[in-house]
Scaffold this motif. Sequence first.
Motif, PDB file in Angstrom:
ATOM      1  N   GLY A  83      49.811  47.482  30.629  1.00 38.68           N
ATOM      2  CA  GLY A  83      48.783  46.455  30.677  1.00 38.68           C
ATOM      3  C   GLY A  83      49.036  45.317  31.639  1.00 38.68           C
ATOM      4  N   ILE A  84      50.269  45.183  32.158  1.00 40.29           N
ATOM      5  CA  ILE A  84      50.530  44.071  33.086  1.00 40.29           C
ATOM      6  C   ILE A  84      49.844  44.327  34.417  1.00 40.29           C
ATOM      7  N   LEU A  85      49.998  45.544  34.928  1.00 41.20           N
ATOM      8  CA  LEU A  85      49.283  45.915  36.154  1.00 41.20           C
ATOM      9  C   LEU A  85      48.021  46.660  35.752  1.00 41.20           C
ATOM     10  N   THR A  86      46.907  46.267  36.318  1.00 42.78           N
ATOM     11  CA  THR A  86      45.652  46.930  35.999  1.00 42.78           C
ATOM     12  C   THR A  86      45.164  47.704  37.205  1.00 42.78           C
ATOM     13  N   GLU A  87      44.309  48.683  36.961  1.00 38.75           N
ATOM     14  CA  GLU A  87      43.787  49.508  38.043  1.00 38.75           C
ATOM     15  C   GLU A  87      42.654  48.808  38.788  1.00 38.75           C
ATOM     16  N   LYS A  88      42.188  47.716  38.240  1.00 36.45           N
ATOM     17  CA  LYS A  88      41.150  46.938  38.912  1.00 36.45           C
ATOM     18  C   LYS A  88      41.776  45.653  39.443  1.00 36.45           C
ATOM     19  N   GLU A  89      41.204  45.074  40.450  1.00 36.55           N
ATOM     20  CA  GLU A  89      41.753  43.864  41.047  1.00 36.55           C
ATOM     21  C   GLU A  89      41.584  42.697  40.080  1.00 36.55           C
ATOM     22  N   ASN A  90      42.699  42.185  39.617  1.00 33.80           N
ATOM     23  CA  ASN A  90      42.676  41.037  38.721  1.00 33.80           C
ATOM     24  C   ASN A  90      44.023  40.340  38.847  1.00 33.80           C
ATOM     25  N   ASN A  91      44.242  39.727  39.986  1.00 33.30           N
ATOM     26  CA  ASN A  91      45.534  39.126  40.281  1.00 33.30           C
ATOM     27  C   ASN A  91      45.879  37.989  39.338  1.00 33.30           C
ATOM     28  N   THR A  92      44.861  37.259  38.881  1.00 31.02           N
ATOM     29  CA  THR A  92      45.112  36.131  37.989  1.00 31.02           C
ATOM     30  C   THR A  92      45.725  36.603  36.676  1.00 31.02           C
ATOM     31  N   ALA A  93      45.148  37.650  36.094  1.00 33.79           N
ATOM     32  CA  ALA A  93      45.670  38.178  34.832  1.00 33.79           C
ATOM     33  C   ALA A  93      47.071  38.746  35.016  1.00 33.79           C
TER      34      ALA A  93
END
Length: 210
Positions: free
Chosen positions: A134-144
């Motif tokens: 869950g830390i790295l997501t497959e969608k761009e969400n650098n903030t999270a």
Amino acid sequence: MATPRLIWQLMISLLFLAIFLLFVLYHFSNIYFVNIQPRPLTMTNIENFERSIGRSDATQKKLPGAVIMGIKKCGTGALIEMLKMHPEIAVPNYHETEVRFSAEDEEYVLGLEHYKVQMPPAAPDQMAIVKVPGILTEKENNTATRMHLERLKQAIPDVKILMVVKNPIDRLVSHIVHEFVQPGGHQGGKIMPDVDDIIMGKAGYIEGVS
């Protein structure tokens, strides 16, 4: 020229000789094995054996010294299984290697003690290693992603991060095949369209892939 009778006598003699030799070998082998004394066990041997099979009275729960992260189908499962073979590394059972924490609000608020309880038993000289989904997501969400990493750093400042990457095309194809072929895939039991059509979006929306 040897007569048939002489040949039979020779064969019978050889047969008796073979039986005699077998008896001698059996007799002396029994004496040899009975007289073998077991090799004395030392505490070092016992501790190494217990550690190799995952059992030791000295095991305890501890925070991970390293965590593994990566996008789905990058090989994080294969990596942790290989690390598991090292005697100074402790990992959970195969289906329990993913331990959620910093990327899940409901897990994060429970604190480090709750996280530690989910760790594998480890000897004093072993490092606990788990996967953190869950830390790295497959969608761009650098903030999270940044927030999740900051949480992890604040909670366990000395933790090492092992990040697994893979050729993006190979990873995507592996992901597609997984969803259609592997048990538990979103598309299990369905006919898989052409991989190129899926990648190019020509196959329409496909749950678990699109």
